[in-house]
Design a protein around this motif. Sequence first.
Motif, mmCIF file in Angstrom:
data_model
loop_
_atom_site.group_PDB
_atom_site.id
_atom_site.type_symbol
_atom_site.label_atom_id
_atom_site.label_comp_id
_atom_site.label_asym_id
_atom_site.label_seq_id
_atom_site.Cartn_x
_atom_site.Cartn_y
_atom_site.Cartn_z
ATOM 1 N N ALA A 273 3.291 -0.391 7.378
ATOM 2 C CA ALA A 273 2.463 -1.011 6.350
ATOM 3 C C ALA A 273 3.103 -0.792 4.991
ATOM 4 O O ALA A 273 3.997 0.036 4.849
ATOM 5 C CB ALA A 273 1.066 -0.392 6.388
ATOM 6 N N PRO A 274 2.651 -1.531 3.965
ATOM 7 C CA PRO A 274 3.168 -1.296 2.611
ATOM 8 C C PRO A 274 2.760 0.083 2.108
ATOM 9 O O PRO A 274 1.867 0.715 2.680
ATOM 10 C CB PRO A 274 2.496 -2.385 1.768
ATOM 11 C CG PRO A 274 1.868 -3.325 2.718
ATOM 12 C CD PRO A 274 1.676 -2.611 4.001
ATOM 13 N N HIS B 91 2.898 7.272 2.602
ATOM 14 C CA HIS B 91 3.818 6.146 2.522
ATOM 15 C C HIS B 91 4.574 6.091 1.211
ATOM 16 O O HIS B 91 5.757 5.816 1.174
ATOM 17 C CB HIS B 91 3.040 4.851 2.710
ATOM 18 C CG HIS B 91 2.362 4.793 4.040
ATOM 19 N ND1 HIS B 91 1.042 4.478 4.189
ATOM 20 C CD2 HIS B 91 2.829 5.030 5.274
ATOM 21 C CE1 HIS B 91 0.732 4.512 5.458
ATOM 22 N NE2 HIS B 91 1.793 4.844 6.144
ATOM 23 N N ARG B 92 3.869 6.356 0.118
ATOM 24 C CA ARG B 92 4.481 6.295 -1.213
ATOM 25 C C ARG B 92 5.670 7.253 -1.301
ATOM 26 O O ARG B 92 6.729 6.911 -1.786
ATOM 27 C CB ARG B 92 3.444 6.671 -2.264
ATOM 28 C CG ARG B 92 3.112 5.720 -3.390
ATOM 29 C CD ARG B 92 4.196 4.991 -4.070
ATOM 30 N NE ARG B 92 3.871 3.573 -4.161
ATOM 31 C CZ ARG B 92 4.753 2.634 -4.500
ATOM 32 N NH1 ARG B 92 5.994 2.952 -4.799
ATOM 33 N NH2 ARG B 92 4.415 1.398 -4.530
ATOM 34 N N LEU B 95 8.713 5.977 0.536
ATOM 35 C CA LEU B 95 9.333 4.862 -0.174
ATOM 36 C C LEU B 95 10.082 5.345 -1.419
ATOM 37 O O LEU B 95 11.220 4.936 -1.679
ATOM 38 C CB LEU B 95 8.266 3.833 -0.554
ATOM 39 C CG LEU B 95 8.784 2.545 -1.159
ATOM 40 C CD1 LEU B 95 9.710 1.830 -0.202
ATOM 41 C CD2 LEU B 95 7.630 1.635 -1.539
ATOM 42 N N GLY B 135 8.549 -1.671 7.168
ATOM 43 C CA GLY B 135 7.246 -2.126 6.656
ATOM 44 C C GLY B 135 7.064 -1.746 5.195
ATOM 45 O O GLY B 135 6.579 -2.525 4.379
ATOM 46 N N LEU B 136 7.482 -0.521 4.848
ATOM 47 C CA LEU B 136 7.361 -0.044 3.470
ATOM 48 C C LEU B 136 8.244 -0.846 2.532
ATOM 49 O O LEU B 136 7.835 -1.248 1.442
ATOM 50 C CB LEU B 136 7.755 1.431 3.389
ATOM 51 C CG LEU B 136 6.792 2.439 4.017
ATOM 52 C CD1 LEU B 136 7.420 3.821 4.040
ATOM 53 C CD2 LEU B 136 5.499 2.474 3.217
ATOM 54 N N GLY B 139 6.960 -4.317 2.064
ATOM 55 C CA GLY B 139 5.794 -4.264 1.175
ATOM 56 C C GLY B 139 6.214 -4.115 -0.270
ATOM 57 O O GLY B 139 5.636 -4.726 -1.169
ATOM 58 N N GLU B 140 7.265 -3.307 -0.512
ATOM 59 C CA GLU B 140 7.713 -3.066 -1.880
ATOM 60 C C GLU B 140 8.303 -4.344 -2.496
ATOM 61 O O GLU B 140 8.027 -4.668 -3.660
ATOM 62 C CB GLU B 140 8.741 -1.927 -1.895
ATOM 63 C CG GLU B 140 9.169 -1.480 -3.273
ATOM 64 C CD GLU B 140 8.038 -0.896 -4.100
ATOM 65 O OE1 GLU B 140 6.939 -0.680 -3.557
ATOM 66 O OE2 GLU B 140 8.252 -0.676 -5.302
#
Lengths: 382, 220
Positions: A273-274, B91-92, B95, B135-136, B139-140
Amino acid sequence: MGLVGLLWRALAVFRVGALGYVTILVATRFPGYAHPALGWLVLAGMAVWTGFATWAYALPRRRRWPLLAADLAAAVGALAVSYWVVGPEDMRSGAATLPMAWVAAPVVAWAVYAGRRAGAVAALVVGGVDIAVRGGGGGMFSDAAVSYLNASVLLLLAGLIMGYVARLAVQAEQRLQRAAELEAATRERERLARGIHDSVLQVLALVQRRGAELGGEAARLGRLAGEQEATLRALVAGDGAIAEGAADPRTGDLLDLRAVLNRFAAPDVTISAPADPVSLPAPVATELAAAIGSALDNVRVHCGVDTPVWVLVEAEPEAVTVTVRDDGPGIPDGRLAEAAAAGRLGVAQSIQGRMRDLGGAATVVSAPGQGTEVELRLPLPA
Amino acid sequence: MTDPVPVKVMVVDDHPMWRDGVARDLAEAGYDVVAALGEGGQAVRVAAAVAPAVVVLDLQLPDRSGVEVIRGLAGTAPQAQVLVLSASGEHRDVLEAVMAGATGYLVKSAGRAEFLDAVARTAHGEAVFTAGLAGLVLGEYRRLASGPATGEGAGAPQLTDRETEVLRLVAKGLSYKQIAQRLVVSHRTVQNHVQNTLGKLQLHNRVELTRYAIEQGLDG
């Protein structure tokens, strides 16, 4: 002290202030009264009641209907006695009553205690007695009548507004408390999550990894540890409620789709996911998650429980797309159309139904040897 | 390993059991584990002396953030390739680490074989893209594209259609081989596409940092 407590304290200050005001005015008018001595007596009574009421209202458990009734009775009594103290003639021509603004205190008390309706009732009682002691003097629209009716109308307004303000204060206080509780819960969860992250999750991941290498019984234990790791991680990540900016009056609460999908986390399910929250209105997120759950069930039914599955969440300005892909044998060409023609699509149909209800669509793509992909696309309102 | 000179690897993880387990796996596979440490600051300093080719880095360190360690390593051990090994669901963090220069990311629950393969690829300068990382990154790029036309949005990197396609397939868990089959291209081409998506993002990140530094008057 809460907001309502502050209102009660303000009322006590008003009561004392009003008494001072009355004392000064009575002192200047003293020579003109019909029964000055009785006037001083009433004033003394008012002073005693002011002291008692200030003490009595100070504690929440003493604020009950008997006290409020007595308070109103005291004001009405002081008002009624004005008839004899000031004199019937002066009263009829619109002279000030003895207690003057002091009678507003029980009206405000009723309003703060029980809301604007109670405030209005108290104001009407006081206003009615006021009109009665003046004997309806001066005719309906005489200058005198307008001036004392005016006071009653203002009293009524005060009762209504104070009641309204008191209710707002109670609501604001409840909301503030809820926010504080939520914040405390969030902070506690973060603290726990950090702790769990640094210890339990690491060990579970290690057990899973070592177990898989050792094989046999240890591999089974490792797998169990992996499942627990995924569950625990989802648990500490929360249910996806987006605390800040959640109050969109049209859509209600917003949920982060990524967090909602956490409950599907398992060792053989990879969720991509993002990095930023994918916000959707709570009912939409829940329904979309249910469709994704159906797609995952579908994989379990058709490909077995150990088949690896990937879930990809993509957020674009115009749509949210979720793809569920399995690494199973895939669906042979024409098999899907055949099943649809025979009316046997089962789970796939329930997924499509859910997506249609949300205003989206579900497509199933299968390539031999590359598994099956179910793509759920949900257009977003601009 | 068939290389005559073993590849030097440094392991940075504050969990002793993990650190030892990872170091042992690497040593058994023929790597030269030059250091195994539990603190980021220490790791940055030691890296200057031991000059590792690969740094296996946990993002959850007691003293520094993962991004700070990666930036620090770029100064003291510029030749080192960083592979992020994290139990983090954050997630952040992942990334940010990748944008700061890490070339790979692997979850801790990945198997031993997968881990050793990732280290080998990192040592060869290849990007290690899991589905999660794809995915990350995807998304970015979308976030940058939907940003305002001025400021951050202006000059933001964009994916070509082919790159988007490849990245989506990686994020859906297809192997490079499967992707190559599906798109009828070579394995090497898939790899280049993936590497490019990461490279553009890292470059953009450096440009943004420089711009920020100049705006804040940190350049002089």
